[in-house]
Design a protein around this motif. Structure first.
Motif, PDB file in Angstrom:
ATOM      1  N   ALA A   1      -9.303   0.500  -4.622  1.00  0.00           N
ATOM      2  CA  ALA A   1      -9.910  -0.794  -4.301  1.00  0.00           C
ATOM      3  C   ALA A   1     -11.188  -0.619  -3.501  1.00  0.00           C
ATOM      4  CB  ALA A   1      -8.924  -1.671  -3.521  1.00  0.00           C
ATOM      5  N   SER A   2     -12.112  -1.528  -3.719  1.00  0.00           N
ATOM      6  CA  SER A   2     -13.381  -1.499  -3.008  1.00  0.00           C
ATOM      7  C   SER A   2     -13.886  -2.933  -2.848  1.00  0.00           C
ATOM      8  CB  SER A   2     -14.388  -0.628  -3.767  1.00  0.00           C
ATOM      9  OG  SER A   2     -15.580  -0.476  -3.021  1.00  0.00           O
ATOM     10  N   VAL A   3     -15.155  -3.069  -2.532  1.00  0.00           N
ATOM     11  CA  VAL A   3     -15.750  -4.379  -2.294  1.00  0.00           C
ATOM     12  C   VAL A   3     -15.576  -5.264  -3.527  1.00  0.00           C
ATOM     13  CG1 VAL A   3     -17.897  -5.602  -1.769  1.00  0.00           C
ATOM     14  CG2 VAL A   3     -17.400  -3.397  -0.674  1.00  0.00           C
ATOM     15  N   GLY A   4     -15.074  -6.480  -3.296  1.00  0.00           N
ATOM     16  CA  GLY A   4     -14.846  -7.420  -4.384  1.00  0.00           C
ATOM     17  C   GLY A   4     -13.467  -7.342  -4.997  1.00  0.00           C
ATOM     18  N   ASP A   5     -12.694  -6.302  -4.647  1.00  0.00           N
ATOM     19  CA  ASP A   5     -11.345  -6.146  -5.181  1.00  0.00           C
ATOM     20  C   ASP A   5     -10.317  -6.768  -4.246  1.00  0.00           C
ATOM     21  OD1 ASP A   5     -12.435  -4.680  -7.291  1.00  0.00           O
ATOM     22  OD2 ASP A   5     -12.192  -2.767  -6.225  1.00  0.00           O
ATOM     23  N   GLU A   6      -9.101  -6.917  -4.734  1.00  0.00           N
ATOM     24  CA  GLU A   6      -8.031  -7.536  -3.955  1.00  0.00           C
ATOM     25  C   GLU A   6      -6.798  -6.636  -3.903  1.00  0.00           C
ATOM     26  OE1 GLU A   6      -9.094 -12.239  -4.881  1.00  0.00           O
ATOM     27  OE2 GLU A   6      -7.425 -11.263  -5.940  1.00  0.00           O
ATOM     28  N   VAL A   7      -6.112  -6.698  -2.757  1.00  0.00           N
ATOM     29  CA  VAL A   7      -4.856  -5.980  -2.539  1.00  0.00           C
ATOM     30  C   VAL A   7      -3.809  -7.012  -2.134  1.00  0.00           C
ATOM     31  CG1 VAL A   7      -3.664  -4.218  -1.183  1.00  0.00           C
ATOM     32  CG2 VAL A   7      -6.066  -3.882  -1.835  1.00  0.00           C
ATOM     33  N   ILE A   8      -2.733  -7.097  -2.877  1.00  0.00           N
ATOM     34  CA  ILE A   8      -1.689  -8.103  -2.640  1.00  0.00           C
ATOM     35  C   ILE A   8      -0.515  -7.454  -1.911  1.00  0.00           C
ATOM     36  CG2 ILE A   8      -0.016  -9.638  -3.760  1.00  0.00           C
ATOM     37  CD1 ILE A   8      -1.985  -9.942  -6.063  1.00  0.00           C
ATOM     38  N   TYR A   9       0.012  -8.174  -0.931  1.00  0.00           N
ATOM     39  CA  TYR A   9       1.225  -7.725  -0.252  1.00  0.00           C
ATOM     40  C   TYR A   9       1.941  -8.945   0.313  1.00  0.00           C
ATOM     41  CZ  TYR A   9      -2.015  -8.103   3.715  1.00  0.00           C
ATOM     42  OH  TYR A   9      -2.951  -8.544   4.616  1.00  0.00           O
ATOM     43  N   ALA A  10       3.232  -8.809   0.550  1.00  0.00           N
ATOM     44  CA  ALA A  10       4.020  -9.897   1.138  1.00  0.00           C
ATOM     45  C   ALA A  10       3.730  -9.992   2.629  1.00  0.00           C
ATOM     46  CB  ALA A  10       5.502  -9.642   0.901  1.00  0.00           C
TER      47      ALA A  10
ATOM     48  N   HIS B   1      10.962 -10.736  -0.341  1.00  0.00           N
ATOM     49  CA  HIS B   1       9.754 -10.755  -1.168  1.00  0.00           C
ATOM     50  C   HIS B   1       9.860 -11.853  -2.222  1.00  0.00           C
ATOM     51  CE1 HIS B   1       8.305  -7.105   0.625  1.00  0.00           C
ATOM     52  NE2 HIS B   1       7.387  -6.900  -0.305  1.00  0.00           N
ATOM     53  N   ASP B   2       8.796 -12.602  -2.401  1.00  0.00           N
ATOM     54  CA  ASP B   2       8.711 -13.594  -3.468  1.00  0.00           C
ATOM     55  C   ASP B   2       7.888 -12.964  -4.598  1.00  0.00           C
ATOM     56  OD1 ASP B   2       8.326 -15.743  -5.141  1.00  0.00           O
ATOM     57  OD2 ASP B   2       7.953 -17.184  -3.517  1.00  0.00           O
ATOM     58  N   LEU B   3       8.554 -12.195  -5.443  1.00  0.00           N
ATOM     59  CA  LEU B   3       7.836 -11.441  -6.467  1.00  0.00           C
ATOM     60  C   LEU B   3       7.200 -12.349  -7.517  1.00  0.00           C
ATOM     61  CD1 LEU B   3      10.054  -8.281  -7.050  1.00  0.00           C
ATOM     62  CD2 LEU B   3       8.037  -8.542  -5.614  1.00  0.00           C
ATOM     63  N   ASP B   4       7.805 -13.499  -7.775  1.00  0.00           N
ATOM     64  CA  ASP B   4       7.175 -14.439  -8.706  1.00  0.00           C
ATOM     65  C   ASP B   4       5.838 -14.916  -8.155  1.00  0.00           C
ATOM     66  OD1 ASP B   4       9.046 -14.360 -10.732  1.00  0.00           O
ATOM     67  OD2 ASP B   4      10.249 -15.990  -9.904  1.00  0.00           O
TER      68      ASP B   4
ATOM     69  N   ARG C   1      -6.344  -4.967  -7.639  1.00  0.00           N
ATOM     70  CA  ARG C   1      -6.315  -3.539  -7.905  1.00  0.00           C
ATOM     71  C   ARG C   1      -5.021  -2.875  -7.424  1.00  0.00           C
ATOM     72  NH1 ARG C   1      -9.425  -5.307 -10.578  1.00  0.00           N
ATOM     73  NH2 ARG C   1     -11.661  -4.888 -10.834  1.00  0.00           N
ATOM     74  N   VAL C   2      -4.432  -3.404  -6.340  1.00  0.00           N
ATOM     75  CA  VAL C   2      -3.235  -2.796  -5.757  1.00  0.00           C
ATOM     76  C   VAL C   2      -2.268  -3.900  -5.339  1.00  0.00           C
ATOM     77  CG1 VAL C   2      -2.306  -1.235  -3.989  1.00  0.00           C
ATOM     78  CG2 VAL C   2      -4.644  -0.902  -4.841  1.00  0.00           C
ATOM     79  N   ILE C   3      -0.969  -3.663  -5.566  1.00  0.00           N
ATOM     80  CA  ILE C   3       0.092  -4.522  -5.033  1.00  0.00           C
ATOM     81  C   ILE C   3       1.068  -3.624  -4.287  1.00  0.00           C
ATOM     82  CG2 ILE C   3       1.885  -6.219  -5.518  1.00  0.00           C
ATOM     83  CD1 ILE C   3       0.532  -6.753  -8.204  1.00  0.00           C
ATOM     84  N   ILE C   4       1.413  -4.020  -3.073  1.00  0.00           N
ATOM     85  CA  ILE C   4       2.365  -3.252  -2.258  1.00  0.00           C
ATOM     86  C   ILE C   4       3.669  -4.023  -2.182  1.00  0.00           C
ATOM     87  CG2 ILE C   4       2.798  -2.145  -0.043  1.00  0.00           C
ATOM     88  CD1 ILE C   4      -0.256  -2.262   0.443  1.00  0.00           C
ATOM     89  N   VAL C   5       4.767  -3.359  -2.520  1.00  0.00           N
ATOM     90  CA  VAL C   5       6.099  -3.951  -2.430  1.00  0.00           C
ATOM     91  C   VAL C   5       6.928  -3.093  -1.483  1.00  0.00           C
ATOM     92  CG1 VAL C   5       8.198  -4.585  -3.680  1.00  0.00           C
ATOM     93  CG2 VAL C   5       5.955  -4.900  -4.761  1.00  0.00           C
ATOM     94  N   CYS C   6       7.355  -3.665  -0.386  1.00  0.00           N
ATOM     95  CA  CYS C   6       8.085  -2.946   0.661  1.00  0.00           C
ATOM     96  C   CYS C   6       9.569  -3.302   0.571  1.00  0.00           C
ATOM     97  CB  CYS C   6       7.524  -3.336   2.031  1.00  0.00           C
ATOM     98  SG  CYS C   6       8.261  -2.472   3.425  1.00  0.00           S
TER      99      CYS C   6
ATOM    100  N   ILE D   1       0.796  -0.373  -8.481  1.00  0.00           N
ATOM    101  CA  ILE D   1       1.895  -0.941  -7.699  1.00  0.00           C
ATOM    102  C   ILE D   1       2.481   0.167  -6.833  1.00  0.00           C
ATOM    103  CG2 ILE D   1       4.150  -2.059  -7.770  1.00  0.00           C
ATOM    104  CD1 ILE D   1       3.373  -3.168 -10.511  1.00  0.00           C
ATOM    105  N   VAL D   2       2.458  -0.035  -5.519  1.00  0.00           N
ATOM    106  CA  VAL D   2       3.013   0.937  -4.580  1.00  0.00           C
ATOM    107  C   VAL D   2       4.363   0.419  -4.106  1.00  0.00           C
ATOM    108  CG1 VAL D   2       2.666   2.218  -2.457  1.00  0.00           C
ATOM    109  CG2 VAL D   2       0.695   1.599  -3.861  1.00  0.00           C
ATOM    110  N   LEU D   3       5.414   1.137  -4.449  1.00  0.00           N
ATOM    111  CA  LEU D   3       6.763   0.775  -4.045  1.00  0.00           C
ATOM    112  C   LEU D   3       7.084   1.544  -2.770  1.00  0.00           C
ATOM    113  CD1 LEU D   3       9.224  -0.917  -4.902  1.00  0.00           C
ATOM    114  CD2 LEU D   3      10.029   1.070  -6.191  1.00  0.00           C
ATOM    115  N   ASP D   4       6.968   0.863  -1.649  1.00  0.00           N
ATOM    116  CA  ASP D   4       7.120   1.488  -0.330  1.00  0.00           C
ATOM    117  C   ASP D   4       8.597   1.486   0.052  1.00  0.00           C
ATOM    118  OD1 ASP D   4       6.969   2.385   2.256  1.00  0.00           O
ATOM    119  OD2 ASP D   4       5.412   0.970   2.893  1.00  0.00           O
TER     120      ASP D   4
END
Length: 356
Positions: free
Chosen positions: A100-109, A138-141, A152-157, A185-188
């Motif tokens: 991820a870089s400028v303009g990108d998004e990272v999603i996490y709960a 987590h609300d995965l929906d 670009r990235v989603i983190i699921v803990c 997708i990073v499964l933490d």
């Protein structure tokens, strides 16, 4: 009168970002329940491995090759499908920087691990926080709904730190079906060894990284293995994805002592998991006691429990502090309490009961 020197310009979003706040340290007569540490000291065999001569005048193996080979053998993957770094959070930083870089998004709960908000900011990207569902899960929906062409990235803990509940295998499978395959997708799974829920997702046992090469699974030796002070964690995933982490990581950050202790811990895993069973049994008693005291404690699957104290969080933390119980308050949300020494269990329940 003194004047401030001229200082170099710092990115404003970094200057505004508070540094990671470590759990409060404990005095000699207090219980430190603020950092999700293992209350047991390393196993004797691990301590013996650390006492063997390590040439500290020499750099460590930058690839942690011996440990990667051992983990690869254990999980049935090539060593290149394993990446080792100074804690799993280091790998998180490396992966986000690589994807991820400028303009990108990272999603996490949210609320989730306190370090997550800083990950996209350091990379220049934008963090997208998705509120937890009822039950502090987590609300995965909703997380899938939040995906855009900038994601670009989603983190699921799972289990979620600091609230405790897991993501189920069925939920994660449905989530994967909705997320584009070019999104990392990073499964933490930092607390995976403490999970007792039979329906919990297990990225390594289910080998999700094989059927979905956009998934990287994170694990750590800090929690169940009791090596928090040595800082060592690992990731399993597609070698080309992990190459991004290897490229963005700080070279030589895993010490020889940490690698040696991790291998010794794997050698003694059966004995170590007996200790994990003790912690999960204490966790069950702690949850039951807190619920009996009137607290709506969510499902706890890590080595910690969550008190949803809301506006009374700071008051609750002060009460625990006065009882020599160092806990982790998240002002306005709740208090995370690590499962610690046996002697701390009843004391925690008594303080929590006094707050109802």
């Amino acid at each position: 009168m003194t004047t401030e020197p001229n200082l170099p310009r710092i990115r404003p979003e970094i200057a505004a970002l508070p540094p990671y706040r470590q759990g409060k340290q404990a005095g000699p007569d207090a219980f430190k329940l603020s950092s999700n540490e293992n209350p047991f000291e390393p196993l004797p065999s691990v301590q013996a491995a650390l006492q063997r001569t390590t040439p500290i005048n020499r750099y460590p193996d930058a690839t942690a090759g011996a440990l990667r080979a051992r983990l690869g053998e254990r999980f049935g993957v090539a060593p290149d499908a394993v990446h080792v770094a100074a804690g799993s959070v280091s790998i998180l930083y490396q992966l986000v920087l690589g994807a991820a870089s400028v303009g990108d998004e990272v999603i996490y709960a949210w609320r989730s691990f306190e370090a997550y908000p800083g990950l996209p900011l350091v990379a220049g990207a934008t963090g997208v926080q998705v509120p937890l569902a009822p039950g502090a899960r987590h609300d995965l929906d909703a997380m899938a709904d939040a995906v855009t062409d900038r994601t670009r990235v989603i983190i699921v803990c799972t289990p979620n730190n600091p609230t405790g509940p897991i993501v189920t295998s069925a939920e994660f499978a449905a989530f994967l079906a909705r997320v584009p395959q070019d999104v990392l997708i990073v499964l933490d799974e930092a607390y995976a060894e403490f999970v007792t829920a039979p329906d919990a997702v297990d990225g390594l046992r289910e080998r999700i990284f094989e059927s979905h090469p956009n998934v990287v699974v994170l694990r750590t030796f800090s929690k169940a293995y009791g090596l928090a002070g040595l800082r060592i964690g690992y990731a399993i995933g597609h070698p080309r994805v992990l190459d991004a982490a290897r490229t963005t990581g700080i070279p030589l950050s895993v010490t020889s002592a940490a690698e040696r202790a991790a291998i010794a811990s794997l050698d003694a895993e059966e004995e170590l998991l007996e200790r994990v069973a003790v912690i999960t049994e204490r966790r069950a008693r702690l949850v039951a006691g807190l619920r009996d005291a009137g607290w709506d404690v969510p499902d706890a699957q890590g080595n910690f429990v969550w008190l949803p104290a809301g506006e009374r969080t700071d008051e609750a933390a002060a009460a625990f502090d006065a009882a020599d119980l160092m806990v982790r308050p998240f002002s306005g949300d709740g208090v995370r309490i690590s499962v610690g020494e046996e002697e701390s269990i009843d004391r925690v329940i008594a303080v929590a009961a006094s707050l109802r």
